[in-house]
Write a protein that holds these residues in place. Structure first.
Motif, PDB file in Angstrom:
ATOM      1  N   HIS A   5       0.833  -1.202   0.000  1.00 42.84           N
ATOM      2  CA  HIS A   5       0.000   0.000   0.000  1.00 42.84           C
ATOM      3  C   HIS A   5       0.866   1.249   0.000  1.00 42.84           C
ATOM      4  N   PHE A   6       1.906   1.237   0.816  1.00 46.54           N
ATOM      5  CA  PHE A   6       2.782   2.411   0.888  1.00 46.54           C
ATOM      6  C   PHE A   6       3.550   2.606  -0.427  1.00 46.54           C
ATOM      7  N   GLU A   7       3.950   1.504  -1.052  1.00 51.52           N
ATOM      8  CA  GLU A   7       4.606   1.599  -2.362  1.00 51.52           C
ATOM      9  C   GLU A   7       3.689   2.304  -3.357  1.00 51.52           C
ATOM     10  N   ASN A   8       2.422   1.944  -3.351  1.00 50.47           N
ATOM     11  CA  ASN A   8       1.460   2.565  -4.258  1.00 50.47           C
ATOM     12  C   ASN A   8       1.282   4.048  -3.945  1.00 50.47           C
ATOM     13  N   LEU A   9       1.269   4.400  -2.659  1.00 48.32           N
ATOM     14  CA  LEU A   9       1.159   5.809  -2.276  1.00 48.32           C
ATOM     15  C   LEU A   9       2.358   6.610  -2.763  1.00 48.32           C
ATOM     16  N   ALA A  10       3.547   6.019  -2.704  1.00 47.51           N
ATOM     17  CA  ALA A  10       4.751   6.712  -3.185  1.00 47.51           C
ATOM     18  C   ALA A  10       4.678   6.958  -4.686  1.00 47.51           C
ATOM     19  N   PHE A  11       4.015   6.069  -5.418  1.00 48.18           N
ATOM     20  CA  PHE A  11       3.806   6.282  -6.848  1.00 48.18           C
ATOM     21  C   PHE A  11       2.733   7.344  -7.097  1.00 48.18           C
ATOM     22  N   THR A  12       1.693   7.327  -6.278  1.00 45.60           N
ATOM     23  CA  THR A  12       0.539   8.181  -6.511  1.00 45.60           C
ATOM     24  C   THR A  12       0.779   9.627  -6.114  1.00 45.60           C
ATOM     25  N   ASN A  13       1.244   9.833  -4.882  1.00 46.34           N
ATOM     26  CA  ASN A  13       1.416  11.186  -4.354  1.00 46.34           C
ATOM     27  C   ASN A  13       2.520  11.218  -3.314  1.00 46.34           C
ATOM     28  N   PRO A  14       3.776  11.289  -3.734  1.00 43.12           N
ATOM     29  CA  PRO A  14       4.884  11.291  -2.776  1.00 43.12           C
ATOM     30  C   PRO A  14       5.009  12.582  -1.972  1.00 43.12           C
ATOM     31  N   SER A  15       4.101  13.517  -2.171  1.00 44.28           N
ATOM     32  CA  SER A  15       4.123  14.760  -1.388  1.00 44.28           C
ATOM     33  C   SER A  15       3.344  14.644  -0.086  1.00 44.28           C
ATOM     34  N   ILE A  16       2.639  13.532   0.133  1.00 46.55           N
ATOM     35  CA  ILE A  16       1.889  13.395   1.371  1.00 46.55           C
ATOM     36  C   ILE A  16       2.842  13.282   2.557  1.00 46.55           C
ATOM     37  N   THR A  17       2.339  13.595   3.739  1.00 45.41           N
ATOM     38  CA  THR A  17       3.152  13.463   4.942  1.00 45.41           C
ATOM     39  C   THR A  17       3.166  12.001   5.387  1.00 45.41           C
ATOM     40  N   VAL A  18       4.110  11.674   6.236  1.00 41.92           N
ATOM     41  CA  VAL A  18       4.190  10.313   6.760  1.00 41.92           C
ATOM     42  C   VAL A  18       2.935   9.992   7.568  1.00 41.92           C
ATOM     43  N   GLY A  19       2.440  10.970   8.327  1.00 40.31           N
ATOM     44  CA  GLY A  19       1.215  10.753   9.094  1.00 40.31           C
ATOM     45  C   GLY A  19       0.029  10.448   8.193  1.00 40.31           C
ATOM     46  N   GLU A  20      -0.092  11.193   7.083  1.00 38.36           N
ATOM     47  CA  GLU A  20      -1.177  10.933   6.129  1.00 38.36           C
ATOM     48  C   GLU A  20      -1.033   9.548   5.511  1.00 38.36           C
ATOM     49  N   ALA A  21       0.205   9.183   5.186  1.00 36.48           N
ATOM     50  CA  ALA A  21       0.444   7.866   4.594  1.00 36.48           C
ATOM     51  C   ALA A  21       0.064   6.759   5.570  1.00 36.48           C
ATOM     52  N   ALA A  22       0.407   6.928   6.833  1.00 37.16           N
ATOM     53  CA  ALA A  22       0.063   5.921   7.839  1.00 37.16           C
ATOM     54  C   ALA A  22      -1.453   5.765   7.939  1.00 37.16           C
ATOM     55  N   ASN A  23      -2.167   6.889   7.958  1.00 35.26           N
ATOM     56  CA  ASN A  23      -3.633   6.827   8.011  1.00 35.26           C
ATOM     57  C   ASN A  23      -4.209   6.079   6.816  1.00 35.26           C
ATOM     58  N   LEU A  24      -3.667   6.377   5.627  1.00 37.39           N
ATOM     59  CA  LEU A  24      -4.169   5.720   4.424  1.00 37.39           C
ATOM     60  C   LEU A  24      -3.822   4.226   4.406  1.00 37.39           C
ATOM     61  N   CYS A  25      -2.730   3.872   5.068  1.00 36.55           N
ATOM     62  CA  CYS A  25      -2.351   2.460   5.163  1.00 36.55           C
ATOM     63  C   CYS A  25      -3.082   1.748   6.300  1.00 36.55           C
ATOM     64  N   GLY A  26      -3.807   2.510   7.118  1.00 41.55           N
ATOM     65  CA  GLY A  26      -4.572   1.923   8.207  1.00 41.55           C
ATOM     66  C   GLY A  26      -3.746   1.466   9.384  1.00 41.55           C
ATOM     67  N   VAL A  27      -2.585   2.121   9.600  1.00 40.63           N
ATOM     68  CA  VAL A  27      -1.717   1.744  10.711  1.00 40.63           C
ATOM     69  C   VAL A  27      -1.248   2.997  11.440  1.00 40.63           C
ATOM     70  N   GLU A  28      -0.697   2.820  12.626  1.00 38.08           N
ATOM     71  CA  GLU A  28      -0.093   3.926  13.339  1.00 38.08           C
ATOM     72  C   GLU A  28       1.226   4.308  12.678  1.00 38.08           C
ATOM     73  N   ARG A  29       1.623   5.539  12.881  1.00 38.77           N
ATOM     74  CA  ARG A  29       2.853   6.030  12.256  1.00 38.77           C
ATOM     75  C   ARG A  29       4.055   5.166  12.640  1.00 38.77           C
ATOM     76  N   ARG A  30       4.123   4.748  13.916  1.00 34.58           N
ATOM     77  CA  ARG A  30       5.275   3.957  14.351  1.00 34.58           C
ATOM     78  C   ARG A  30       5.362   2.632  13.590  1.00 34.58           C
ATOM     79  N   LYS A  31       4.187   2.029  13.311  1.00 38.25           N
ATOM     80  CA  LYS A  31       4.226   0.769  12.556  1.00 38.25           C
ATOM     81  C   LYS A  31       4.700   1.019  11.134  1.00 38.25           C
ATOM     82  N   LEU A  32       4.226   2.085  10.497  1.00 36.66           N
ATOM     83  CA  LEU A  32       4.689   2.393   9.145  1.00 36.66           C
ATOM     84  C   LEU A  32       6.194   2.623   9.135  1.00 36.66           C
TER      85      LEU A  32
END
Length: 314
Positions: free
Chosen positions: A187-214
């Motif tokens: 999921h995170f790989e796909n996010l990096a392709f789609t919109n690498p400008s998102i924050t890590v916190g936003e990416a964690a939310n979209l991946c459905g996990v806490e930031r520490r797990k990401l």
């Protein structure tokens, strides 16, 4: 911010696979067989003719691990552990967090498999974080170099070579009972392709996990922090645009991912060792080949093109 100048071309080399519309070199690269898609990102063959006394100075920047089988050419690379020199060999390149300077003398042939993040973890291969900006003989991490070279018959076609490498990975996947990469990684790989400008916190939310797990998953499967993954992805998209191997319809979106021009110049220079303007003016054949392959993979992953379909820059 958009760079419109035509990128420089090295006229002393002749890629067997031809050129893009603006004169940039192409490799033969394709998606993996469907059953290998969870582990393999891309496969490629590059065959280039050059004068015997000519040394090409360029670089590589791949944000995933790559198994490269160098069948011809005399190569050097400036790695995290110093200068490495090699000829005919099978090599494991860890992910790169910056442009790796590379030279090759004479004509060359390179055959490779780019691995998806998490593939090494799932298949119990090397820890990619231990090999950032490094390369080693395949003996160190998997199969002896001589064994891999033996898979590729000298008279084989590029497709023969790629299928031979696929068969090797297929056997490994079967041996590991088809263990798949972490879905958070995919999921995170796909996010990096789609919109690498998102924050890590936003990416964690979209991946459905806490930031520490990401953070833990990215460091394990990408070999670097999620912030670094996104930063590299953003710069690689810009580099692809500057070299003319990106979808021109995305040009404005790609360049506007940076706050302003000074932000773009600072980050690009830090990662590529030269400003965007210098990058356009300097021939970058090896790096362009790697960027083109990554963009082809990216567009297919985002369902913007189909495997085998003509790419926007061709």
């Amino acid at each position: 911010m958009q760079q419109k100048k035509r990128p420089a071309v090295d006229h002393l080399i002749a890629p067997e696979q031809g050129m893009t519309r603006n004169g940039q070199p192409l490799s033969y690269n394709r998606a993996p067989a469907p059953d290998l898609a969870p582990w393999i990102a891309r496969l490629y063959v590059t065959k280039v003719s050059a004068p015997a006394d000519y040394t090409l100075s360029c670089g590589l920047f791949n944000d995933t691990a790559v198994v490269r089988v160098q069948l011809a050419g005399s190569w050097t690379a400036e790695t995290a552990t110093g200068r490495e020199a090699f000829g005919k060999a099978a090599l494991f390149f860890g992910p790169q967090t910056r442009r790796m300077p590379v030279t090759v003398a004479g004509s060359f042939i390179s055959v490779g498999v780019a691995l998806r993040p998490g593939a090494c973890t799932a298949l119990q291969g090397p820890r990619v974080g231990d090999f950032l900006n490094r390369l080693v003989l395949s003996n160190v991490v998997a199969i002896p170099s001589e064994t891999i070279l033996g898979y590729l018959h000298p008279d084989g076609t590029p497709e023969d070579w790629l299928q031979a490498l696929e068969n090797n990975f297929r056997h490994r996947a079967e041996h590991m009972n088809g263990a798949l990469p972490d879905p958070v990684t995919a999921h995170f790989e796909n996010l990096a392709f789609t919109n690498p400008s998102i924050t890590v916190g936003e990416a964690a939310n979209l991946c459905g996990v806490e930031r520490r797990k990401l953070e833990r998953v990215a460091n394990r499967d990408f070999g670097m922090s999620p912030k670094k993954v996104l930063r590299c992805a953003r710069a690689l998209d810009v580099a692809s645009h500057l070299r003319g191997v990106a979808d021109p319809d995305e040009a404005d979106e790609i360049m506007l991912r940076y706050y302003d021009e000074s932000h773009l110049i600072h980050e690009f220079t830090e990662l590529f060792g030269m400003s965007p303007r210098q990058f356009v003016r300097t021939p970058q054949p090896l790096l362009t080949l790697a960027l083109e392959s990554r963009q082809a993979r990216r567009l297919e992953a985002l369902n913007r093109t189909e495997p085998g379909q003509s790419r926007p820059w061709e």
